[in-house]
Scaffold this motif. Sequence first.
Motif, PDB file in Angstrom:
ATOM      1  N   TYR A   1       0.831  -1.204   0.000  1.00  0.00           N
ATOM      2  CA  TYR A   1       0.000   0.000   0.000  1.00  0.00           C
ATOM      3  C   TYR A   1       0.865   1.253   0.000  1.00  0.00           C
ATOM      4  CZ  TYR A   1      -3.567  -3.332   1.427  1.00  0.00           C
ATOM      5  OH  TYR A   1      -4.409  -4.400   1.475  1.00  0.00           O
ATOM      6  N   THR A   2       0.338   2.307  -0.608  1.00  0.00           N
ATOM      7  CA  THR A   2       1.024   3.596  -0.552  1.00  0.00           C
ATOM      8  C   THR A   2       0.415   4.438   0.573  1.00  0.00           C
ATOM      9  OG1 THR A   2      -0.513   4.416  -2.222  1.00  0.00           O
ATOM     10  CG2 THR A   2       1.652   3.663  -2.988  1.00  0.00           C
ATOM     11  N   VAL A   3       1.290   5.162   1.273  1.00  0.00           N
ATOM     12  CA  VAL A   3       0.865   5.929   2.437  1.00  0.00           C
ATOM     13  C   VAL A   3       1.461   7.334   2.356  1.00  0.00           C
ATOM     14  CG1 VAL A   3       0.887   6.049   4.961  1.00  0.00           C
ATOM     15  CG2 VAL A   3       0.923   3.814   3.829  1.00  0.00           C
ATOM     16  N   LEU A   4       0.625   8.330   2.568  1.00  0.00           N
ATOM     17  CA  LEU A   4       1.103   9.712   2.677  1.00  0.00           C
ATOM     18  C   LEU A   4       0.776  10.225   4.081  1.00  0.00           C
ATOM     19  CD1 LEU A   4       2.165  12.457   1.484  1.00  0.00           C
ATOM     20  CD2 LEU A   4      -0.238  12.965   0.941  1.00  0.00           C
ATOM     21  N   VAL A   5       1.792  10.763   4.750  1.00  0.00           N
ATOM     22  CA  VAL A   5       1.577  11.418   6.043  1.00  0.00           C
ATOM     23  C   VAL A   5       1.744  12.919   5.835  1.00  0.00           C
ATOM     24  CG1 VAL A   5       2.402  11.681   8.416  1.00  0.00           C
ATOM     25  CG2 VAL A   5       2.517   9.433   7.296  1.00  0.00           C
ATOM     26  N   ILE A   6       0.738  13.688   6.245  1.00  0.00           N
ATOM     27  CA  ILE A   6       0.836  15.148   6.169  1.00  0.00           C
ATOM     28  C   ILE A   6       0.995  15.678   7.590  1.00  0.00           C
ATOM     29  CG2 ILE A   6      -0.296  17.293   5.453  1.00  0.00           C
ATOM     30  CD1 ILE A   6      -1.876  15.659   3.407  1.00  0.00           C
ATOM     31  N   GLU A   7       2.101  16.366   7.854  1.00  0.00           N
ATOM     32  CA  GLU A   7       2.398  16.857   9.207  1.00  0.00           C
ATOM     33  C   GLU A   7       2.532  18.373   9.199  1.00  0.00           C
ATOM     34  OE1 GLU A   7       2.702  16.090  12.500  1.00  0.00           O
ATOM     35  OE2 GLU A   7       3.468  18.133  12.772  1.00  0.00           O
ATOM     36  N   HIS A   8       1.854  19.003  10.129  1.00  0.00           N
ATOM     37  CA  HIS A   8       1.869  20.462  10.232  1.00  0.00           C
ATOM     38  C   HIS A   8       3.261  21.021  10.540  1.00  0.00           C
ATOM     39  CE1 HIS A   8       0.074  24.238  12.388  1.00  0.00           C
ATOM     40  NE2 HIS A   8       0.656  24.534  11.254  1.00  0.00           N
TER      41      HIS A   8
ATOM     42  N   TYR B   1       6.198   5.085   1.233  1.00  0.00           N
ATOM     43  CA  TYR B   1       5.891   5.780   2.499  1.00  0.00           C
ATOM     44  C   TYR B   1       6.357   7.224   2.338  1.00  0.00           C
ATOM     45  CZ  TYR B   1       6.312   6.457   7.711  1.00  0.00           C
ATOM     46  OH  TYR B   1       6.223   6.883   9.013  1.00  0.00           O
ATOM     47  N   HIS B   2       5.412   8.130   2.094  1.00  0.00           N
ATOM     48  CA  HIS B   2       5.748   9.528   1.844  1.00  0.00           C
ATOM     49  C   HIS B   2       5.381  10.400   3.037  1.00  0.00           C
ATOM     50  CE1 HIS B   2       5.706   9.291  -2.867  1.00  0.00           C
ATOM     51  NE2 HIS B   2       6.497   8.407  -2.297  1.00  0.00           N
ATOM     52  N   LEU B   3       6.242  11.361   3.319  1.00  0.00           N
ATOM     53  CA  LEU B   3       5.970  12.315   4.396  1.00  0.00           C
ATOM     54  C   LEU B   3       6.025  13.725   3.825  1.00  0.00           C
ATOM     55  CD1 LEU B   3       5.788  13.132   7.484  1.00  0.00           C
ATOM     56  CD2 LEU B   3       8.292  13.190   7.433  1.00  0.00           C
ATOM     57  N   LEU B   4       4.976  14.498   4.075  1.00  0.00           N
ATOM     58  CA  LEU B   4       4.957  15.906   3.674  1.00  0.00           C
ATOM     59  C   LEU B   4       4.912  16.760   4.942  1.00  0.00           C
ATOM     60  CD1 LEU B   4       4.659  18.000   1.294  1.00  0.00           C
ATOM     61  CD2 LEU B   4       2.190  17.855   1.701  1.00  0.00           C
ATOM     62  N   PRO B   5       6.074  17.230   5.424  1.00  0.00           N
ATOM     63  CA  PRO B   5       6.062  18.104   6.601  1.00  0.00           C
ATOM     64  C   PRO B   5       5.681  19.532   6.231  1.00  0.00           C
ATOM     65  CG  PRO B   5       8.340  17.582   5.978  1.00  0.00           C
ATOM     66  CD  PRO B   5       7.439  16.961   4.939  1.00  0.00           C
ATOM     67  N   ASN B   6       5.377  20.341   7.249  1.00  0.00           N
ATOM     68  CA  ASN B   6       5.089  21.778   7.075  1.00  0.00           C
ATOM     69  C   ASN B   6       3.765  22.076   6.366  1.00  0.00           C
ATOM     70  OD1 ASN B   6       7.622  22.611   8.248  1.00  0.00           O
ATOM     71  ND2 ASN B   6       8.583  21.905   6.347  1.00  0.00           N
ATOM     72  N   PHE B   7       2.857  21.110   6.343  1.00  0.00           N
ATOM     73  CA  PHE B   7       1.532  21.353   5.764  1.00  0.00           C
ATOM     74  C   PHE B   7       0.448  20.934   6.743  1.00  0.00           C
ATOM     75  CE2 PHE B   7       4.143  21.859   2.140  1.00  0.00           C
ATOM     76  CZ  PHE B   7       3.468  22.780   1.350  1.00  0.00           C
ATOM     77  N   LYS B   8      -0.627  21.700   6.701  1.00  0.00           N
ATOM     78  CA  LYS B   8      -1.692  21.546   7.694  1.00  0.00           C
ATOM     79  C   LYS B   8      -2.985  21.139   6.996  1.00  0.00           C
ATOM     80  CE  LYS B   8      -4.351  24.624  10.668  1.00  0.00           C
ATOM     81  NZ  LYS B   8      -4.471  26.007  11.139  1.00  0.00           N
ATOM     82  N   VAL B   9      -3.581  20.048   7.445  1.00  0.00           N
ATOM     83  CA  VAL B   9      -4.855  19.610   6.874  1.00  0.00           C
ATOM     84  C   VAL B   9      -5.975  20.473   7.450  1.00  0.00           C
ATOM     85  CG1 VAL B   9      -6.515  17.715   6.760  1.00  0.00           C
ATOM     86  CG2 VAL B   9      -4.066  17.269   6.440  1.00  0.00           C
ATOM     87  N   THR B  10      -6.833  20.977   6.578  1.00  0.00           N
ATOM     88  CA  THR B  10      -7.907  21.854   7.044  1.00  0.00           C
ATOM     89  C   THR B  10      -9.282  21.221   6.893  1.00  0.00           C
ATOM     90  OG1 THR B  10      -8.002  22.891   4.885  1.00  0.00           O
ATOM     91  CG2 THR B  10      -6.629  23.965   6.537  1.00  0.00           C
ATOM     92  N   LYS B  11      -9.372  20.121   6.154  1.00  0.00           N
ATOM     93  CA  LYS B  11     -10.708  19.577   5.894  1.00  0.00           C
ATOM     94  C   LYS B  11     -10.574  18.159   5.357  1.00  0.00           C
ATOM     95  CE  LYS B  11     -14.857  21.692   3.825  1.00  0.00           C
ATOM     96  NZ  LYS B  11     -15.726  20.600   3.503  1.00  0.00           N
ATOM     97  N   ILE B  12     -11.515  17.323   5.783  1.00  0.00           N
ATOM     98  CA  ILE B  12     -11.604  15.982   5.199  1.00  0.00           C
ATOM     99  C   ILE B  12     -12.646  16.047   4.086  1.00  0.00           C
ATOM    100  CG2 ILE B  12     -12.228  13.568   5.681  1.00  0.00           C
ATOM    101  CD1 ILE B  12     -11.389  14.320   8.670  1.00  0.00           C
ATOM    102  N   LEU B  13     -12.344  15.417   2.966  1.00  0.00           N
ATOM    103  CA  LEU B  13     -13.255  15.470   1.808  1.00  0.00           C
ATOM    104  C   LEU B  13     -14.069  14.186   1.737  1.00  0.00           C
ATOM    105  CD1 LEU B  13     -10.579  16.860  -0.697  1.00  0.00           C
ATOM    106  CD2 LEU B  13     -12.307  18.173   0.595  1.00  0.00           C
ATOM    107  N   PHE B  14     -15.310  14.321   1.294  1.00  0.00           N
ATOM    108  CA  PHE B  14     -16.226  13.168   1.261  1.00  0.00           C
ATOM    109  C   PHE B  14     -16.908  13.043  -0.090  1.00  0.00           C
ATOM    110  CE2 PHE B  14     -15.965  14.402   5.690  1.00  0.00           C
ATOM    111  CZ  PHE B  14     -15.831  13.183   6.327  1.00  0.00           C
ATOM    112  N   GLU B  15     -17.250  11.806  -0.449  1.00  0.00           N
ATOM    113  CA  GLU B  15     -18.257  11.566  -1.495  1.00  0.00           C
ATOM    114  C   GLU B  15     -19.378  10.831  -0.790  1.00  0.00           C
ATOM    115  OE1 GLU B  15     -16.172   9.556  -4.699  1.00  0.00           O
ATOM    116  OE2 GLU B  15     -14.898  11.337  -4.965  1.00  0.00           O
TER     117      GLU B  15
END
Length: 641
Positions: free
Chosen positions: A72-79, A273-287
Amino acid sequence: MEKLRILRLLSFLLASLIFKPGTLAAGLPRSVLQSTVLSNPQDIKSSYDFVVIGGGTSGLTVADRLAKDGKYTVLVIEHGPLVYADDLLTVYGALAPLTDPLKYLYHISSVPQVGLNNKTGRIWIGNLVGGSSAVNGMVTTRGTKTDYDRWGSFWSKTSFWNWTNLLPYFKRAMIFTPPPEPVRSGFDITYDIDAVWGYNNGTGVHASWPSYQFPGIKIQWDAYKEIPGVEFPRDSGGGTNGVYWHPTVMDPKNVTRSFARTAHFDGLNRSNYHLLPNFKVTKILFEGDTATGVRFRPGNGSSNFYQVRAEKEVILAAGAIHSPQVLQLSGIGPRPLLELAGIPVKVELPGVGQNFQDHPSLNMSFKYQNYTIHPNADDMNSNQTFIAFAAELWNTNKTGPYSIAAGNAGSFLGLPVISPHNYEAIADKLDAQDVSAYLPPGSHPDVIASYKAQMTSYAAALRTKNMTVYHMIFHATAAQGGIVYYHPLSRGTVNINVTDPETSEPLVDYRVLSNPIDIEILIEFMKFTRKYYLESKTLAPLAPVETGPGSNVTSDADLEAFIRDNFTPTTFHPVGTCAMMPRELGGVVDENLLVHGLKKLRIIDASIFSTTIGVNTCQTVYAISERAADLILHDAEYSSS
Ligand SMILES: Cc1cc2nc3c(=O)[nH]c(=O)nc-3n(C[C@H](O)[C@H](O)[C@H](O)COP(=O)(O)OP(=O)(O)OC[C@H]3O[C@@H](n4cnc5c(N)ncnc54)[C@H](O)[C@@H]3O)c2cc1C
Ligand SMILES: *[C@@H]1O[C@H](CO)[C@@H](O)[C@H](O)[C@H]1NC(C)=O
Ligand SMILES: *[C@@H]1O[C@H](CO)[C@@H](O)[C@H](O)[C@H]1NC(C)=O
Ligand SMILES: *[C@@H]1O[C@H](CO)[C@@H](O)[C@H](O)[C@H]1NC(C)=O
Ligand SMILES: *[C@@H]1O[C@H](CO)[C@@H](O)[C@H](O)[C@H]1NC(C)=O
Ligand SMILES: *[C@@H]1O[C@H](CO)[C@@H](O)[C@H](O)[C@H]1NC(C)=O
Ligand SMILES: *[C@@H]1O[C@H](CO)[C@@H](O)[C@H](O)[C@H]1NC(C)=O
Ligand SMILES: *[C@@H]1O[C@H](CO)[C@@H](O)[C@H](O)[C@H]1NC(C)=O
Ligand SMILES: *[C@@H]1O[C@H](CO)[C@@H](O)[C@H](O)[C@H]1NC(C)=O
Ligand SMILES: *[C@@H]1O[C@H](CO)[C@@H](O)[C@H](O)[C@H]1NC(C)=O
Ligand SMILES: *[C@@H]1O[C@H](CO)[C@@H](O)[C@H](O)[C@H]1NC(C)=O
Ligand SMILES: *[C@@H]1O[C@H](CO)[C@@H](O)[C@H](O)[C@H]1NC(C)=O
Ligand SMILES: *[C@@H]1O[C@H](CO)[C@@H](O)[C@H](O)[C@H]1NC(C)=O
């Protein structure tokens, strides 16, 4: 004022250590192999199997486990940023990262605390890759069996959330190394690898021991033998309380902090396994009702927005302060709050951001007048002979006082031990209480029902020794008297700021001491602590004396006044704001950690504790993340077959 309180709290937790980290941490290798770090949002793939919100304690643990097989591919977004710095790794005093201008933390203050004469208090949580595990005190312990069985009890007698069932995940999370000689035999440190730790040959966080202890610990320990009802369990992780030794989350090979980043990110070299530091999640998107991705922006507030798709799940791991914020911003939370903020309601879950708990502490102080065992903690840093001695031991063999984090022993006691005469009356009073009076006005009936269920469980547990309420940290060198309150009755809130929901930090209200029985219990704590120090035959030769509040403060009214002036609402263990409870009890996630009423959205961090535990929280967060990985992988396999 606040600064003074912070310093007092720190000095209590640091055992008054102020030092020069540069001289201690020199020479540690810096080059570390990592999984894929992305610095530009343009570089991320348009979709991943799993998107994890928050690269802290729980987020990195689950990401490592999900990415492990390469399937599986995984992205972690860290503020926060990805930081490689010596002061994060230094064990001495353990809270070294906080002695600098709070550079690795969020800058959030609580709203004024009515119970503390309207003082405010800082919210201590990490804002960097590794989260709070990167800055914490490195104390590692496990709650009692009742703490974990209680989580299941809100569901059914047969819930799989119980002590027995969580034990394998504790074992998977931690790699235990026994205490080295001569400290083991010198201090009679016992442990139980088979029952408690297992033999973890994989990856995990290290639980190990300093190779030095202050001689003064022994006498503090022995003084507890005089107190009726105190037990001395063989291991900190056996599920029973009393007076015990507990390890440090440190890598024994080089005496450095072991945490979510070192255990679950560094050295992995995985392209999935990807990490994106310095970014902040503001909303979860839905269908419809299915989570399909997230929206995010630079952590520095710049207003470029990005989004990414999650094919299998969105995993919320932003911690107990920010997970409720992300949910509320996504339209999941108490309806009146969302309406005030102008956020369309996706799912009304009145419990989001409610039920906030921490472990407050009370700063009494004692001194030994005849202290011949070791220099007094207060003088330790001005004593050049002592500093030279400690530096020599550290520089030659990474041992000595500078190899100790926040300490390795303490007492963890239930109410009947603290207050053999009054515990029943206190429990009776809690049973009879109309608890709704102590929640915020207008609380939703489900939230009230949740609180009632919790207090019914607490009232029963206050009659047994098995729910830890009182914790005394054994100080390295001398008496102190800082006491942590481990199962407070009051409940707080974490809500978005309705005038500026997205860029403003959430409003955190500990509502500390809002339930008046908390004061009664704390008065018992003060009387017990005095008894421990001042009536002890063991401690008598040291001539202990109370320096705060002082022997003239004796009436319940004066004790209460002291508490309201000298209480700290936190020892950095926020939990409970997205509780794992049935929906009709104000719950936010179900037993599978899926958010009620939605699909493919899971919460796995400290916010899911329905009730707090009678110890520091980190080891339990690791265990929950390990279990969450199993639950997530199980569902991923099932849905793809
Ligand atoms: C100073 C301090 C001392 C402590 N001492 C101890 C101790 O000695 N022993 C112990 O057992 N426990 C201790 N704890 C508690 C323990 O560390 C925490 O309970 C645990 O680490 C919490 O894990 P978590 O995954 O829930 O949250 P965290 O580890 O805090 O992770 C949350 C992460 O999410 C990120 N985030 C938040 N919002 C967003 C967003 N919108 N988008 C992207 N990322 C986001 C944060 O920056 C953070 O990195 C201490 C904590 C602190 C702060
Ligand atoms: C400490 O040792 C471990 C191996 O046990 C290694 O992976 C890590 O990089 C070392 N850390 C430092 C700072 O030397
Ligand atoms: C605290 O603030 C409240 C609300 O502003 C006020 O009513 C109360 O008098 C204040 N208490 C103290 C001790 O200042
Ligand atoms: C714990 O839960 C499991 C079900 O998952 C059950 O088989 C077991 O009996 C439970 N143990 C206790 C002590 O309740
Ligand atoms: C893990 O290591 C221990 C001690 O080295 C060994 O006894 C045990 O068999 C190993 N366990 C597994 C599952 O390999
Ligand atoms: C990391 O993995 C890549 C392949 O994915 C490989 O080419 C590279 O040699 C690895 N690096 C190390 C240091 O193992
Ligand atoms: C904010 O962060 C973004 C993304 O990292 C960067 O492009 C931008 O220059 C930063 N802005 C400021 C003012 O630092
Ligand atoms: C200073 O430290 C030394 C060595 O630990 C100790 O012997 C001495 O008593 C200490 N002096 C004072 C004033 O505390
Ligand atoms: C360091 O360890 C070695 C080997 O155990 C020992 O011989 C030496 O005395 C130690 N040095 C100090 C200062 O304790
Ligand atoms: C409390 O723990 C003791 C062991 O310390 C056990 O005998 C007893 O059954 C427990 N009581 C409850 C109510 O869990
Ligand atoms: C809420 O947000 C507004 C607008 O940014 C700000 O002025 C206000 O101070 C915030 N309220 C609190 C209590 O932080
Ligand atoms: C102080 O400690 C010494 C050594 O333990 C002891 O001989 C002496 O009696 C103590 N003094 C008091 C006042 O307890
Ligand atoms: C106790 O004594 C101290 C110092 O003499 C004084 O400041 C304090 O007000 C007294 N407290 C009470 C409750 O009498």
